[in-house]
Design an enzyme around this catalytic site. Sequence first.
Site, PDB file in Angstrom:
ATOM      1  N   SER A  63       0.843  -1.198   0.000  1.00 48.47           N
ATOM      2  CA  SER A  63       0.000   0.000   0.000  1.00 48.47           C
ATOM      3  C   SER A  63       0.875   1.244   0.000  1.00 48.47           C
ATOM      4  O   SER A  63       1.887   1.295   0.716  1.00 48.47           O
ATOM      5  CB  SER A  63      -0.876  -0.005   1.261  1.00 48.47           C
ATOM      6  OG  SER A  63      -1.313   1.305   1.547  1.00 48.47           O
ATOM      7  N   GLY A 118     -16.600   6.974   7.850  1.00 47.66           N
ATOM      8  CA  GLY A 118     -17.928   6.538   7.429  1.00 47.66           C
ATOM      9  C   GLY A 118     -18.193   6.829   5.971  1.00 47.66           C
ATOM     10  O   GLY A 118     -19.337   6.969   5.548  1.00 47.66           O
ATOM     11  N   LEU A 119     -17.121   6.918   5.167  1.00 48.91           N
ATOM     12  CA  LEU A 119     -17.282   7.213   3.744  1.00 48.91           C
ATOM     13  C   LEU A 119     -16.977   5.979   2.888  1.00 48.91           C
ATOM     14  O   LEU A 119     -16.739   6.091   1.699  1.00 48.91           O
ATOM     15  CB  LEU A 119     -16.374   8.393   3.347  1.00 48.91           C
ATOM     16  CG  LEU A 119     -16.630   9.696   4.121  1.00 48.91           C
ATOM     17  CD1 LEU A 119     -15.594  10.754   3.753  1.00 48.91           C
ATOM     18  CD2 LEU A 119     -18.042  10.222   3.849  1.00 48.91           C
ATOM     19  N   ASP A 166     -22.927   0.025  -0.165  1.00 50.29           N
ATOM     20  CA  ASP A 166     -21.635   0.685  -0.395  1.00 50.29           C
ATOM     21  C   ASP A 166     -20.939   0.145  -1.645  1.00 50.29           C
ATOM     22  O   ASP A 166     -20.396   0.913  -2.451  1.00 50.29           O
ATOM     23  CB  ASP A 166     -20.731   0.519   0.831  1.00 50.29           C
ATOM     24  CG  ASP A 166     -21.392   1.033   2.096  1.00 50.29           C
ATOM     25  OD1 ASP A 166     -22.339   1.835   1.981  1.00 50.29           O
ATOM     26  OD2 ASP A 166     -20.978   0.627   3.193  1.00 50.29           O
ATOM     27  N   TYR A 218     -24.261  -2.677  14.956  1.00 51.94           N
ATOM     28  CA  TYR A 218     -24.749  -2.848  13.581  1.00 51.94           C
ATOM     29  C   TYR A 218     -25.450  -4.205  13.444  1.00 51.94           C
ATOM     30  O   TYR A 218     -26.576  -4.290  12.963  1.00 51.94           O
ATOM     31  CB  TYR A 218     -23.584  -2.743  12.603  1.00 51.94           C
ATOM     32  CG  TYR A 218     -24.002  -2.791  11.150  1.00 51.94           C
ATOM     33  CD1 TYR A 218     -24.275  -1.622  10.455  1.00 51.94           C
ATOM     34  CD2 TYR A 218     -24.151  -4.003  10.482  1.00 51.94           C
ATOM     35  CE1 TYR A 218     -24.672  -1.652   9.123  1.00 51.94           C
ATOM     36  CE2 TYR A 218     -24.547  -4.046   9.162  1.00 51.94           C
ATOM     37  CZ  TYR A 218     -24.802  -2.869   8.483  1.00 51.94           C
ATOM     38  OH  TYR A 218     -25.200  -2.914   7.171  1.00 51.94           O
TER      39      TYR A 218
HETATM   40  C1  GLA Z   1     -22.786   0.569   6.469  1.00 52.09           C
HETATM   41  C2  GLA Z   1     -23.023  -0.706   5.668  1.00 52.09           C
HETATM   42  C3  GLA Z   1     -24.088  -0.509   4.607  1.00 52.09           C
HETATM   43  C4  GLA Z   1     -25.347   0.107   5.200  1.00 52.09           C
HETATM   44  C5  GLA Z   1     -25.009   1.321   6.056  1.00 52.09           C
HETATM   45  C6  GLA Z   1     -26.210   1.852   6.771  1.00 52.09           C
HETATM   46  O1  GLA Z   1     -22.234   1.554   5.655  1.00 52.09           O
HETATM   47  O2  GLA Z   1     -21.830  -1.114   5.048  1.00 52.09           O
HETATM   48  O3  GLA Z   1     -24.377  -1.733   3.976  1.00 52.09           O
HETATM   49  O4  GLA Z   1     -26.076  -0.850   5.932  1.00 52.09           O
HETATM   50  O5  GLA Z   1     -24.007   1.032   7.012  1.00 52.09           O
HETATM   51  O6  GLA Z   1     -27.138   2.332   5.866  1.00 52.09           O
END
Ligand code: GLA
Length: 376
Positions: A63, A118-119, A166, A218
């Site tokens: 990397s 969170g991106l 995502d 989660y």
């Molecule tokens: C994370 C997960 C996604 C989705 C979001 C919440 O980013 O990877 O699949 O569940 O949380 O919307």
Amino acid sequence: MLHSDFAALFGHAPEIISEAPGRVNLIGEHVDYCDGFVMPFAINDRTYAAISKRSDRNIRIASAQRPGEIFETSLDQLSANQEGDWERYILGVIWAFEKHINTGLNILVDGGVALGAGLSSSAALECSIAVALNQLSEVHLPLPQLARLAQRAENEYVGVPCGIMDQSVSLMAQAGSALLLDCRDLSTVQIPLDLASAGLELLIIDTRAHHALVDGGYAERRASCESAAKKLGIKALRDCSITELEAARIKLTELEYMRAEHVVNDIERVHSCVSHLKENDFISVGKILTQSHASLRDRFEISCPELDLAVDTSLANKSLGGRMIGGGFGGSAIALFEVADIEPAKLAIAAAFKAAGYVEPRFFTSLPSSGAAVIA
Ligand code: GLA
């Protein structure tokens, strides 16, 4: 750069170079694993991968962010959840291609998506590898299938129970549009998102908070949604209207009802948001974002003080609306602003974080960008 770095490291040029973006989710949160609708868009920031096949079965991964380190394993040693740290996101994708990958690989990645914000830096990494191997192996899977493959890598190899959002947006996004994704059949509609013409900009506020609940929280939310659907006798919460949910409330625990109510309402908010975007009614779009935040905070219970402060301070500083995005318990929030109001709002948010004793937040903006591609 990546090309010459690869050559310096491995002694030959890469056969393929690919890129895949991170994402921001405009609306539809924690609904992808309920077969719902979501509307994310790809951001400019992306991860690049340079790859070549080897004549043996060894896999070597490096990397640009970790100069001097090379992770080594072999195709024959790949089995779910075994090796590596961040490399597992790459190994998982190779593993998920199964018999289609039958030679070793040299891989150099350069990650440009902020980690832990969170991106979806992990989806960007997976999809940069997936799109390259899809071409290199000549399997040429259609993008929805490639998204499922990358999700399987994360679910089964890395061990994270994420949904399909995502990976789908990282692969299928188009510049200038948000991606309306049906998470059941992965059909998509590109929804033009031209904030600039309306004099608007979406501020991304990385709170830099990470609360420990992130892993278990989660999976627990997902489990509640699945048990609620089971008790309601439906395949997934997507198959339920708010009226049907209210009528069947007695069948659910209070917690399951709260979680389900968020999901059903947020799916509805996605559809409303599409209508408002088509009418360029950004005032209503803003209101929907704020409603979603309240629901994620009070009914889904996955916000945190830093995310709430980011959203509340934005709203107190002329934002049209905002909400936390992604998995929750930290990461980023988004807030919609008129362009002229952005800088004062940033100052106000930074000052509010300082006063609360929180780590200084980071700010980003991004136009809706294109999805993964082979670029060389
Ligand atoms: C994370 C997960 C996604 C989705 C979001 C919440 O980013 O990877 O699949 O569940 O949380 O919307």
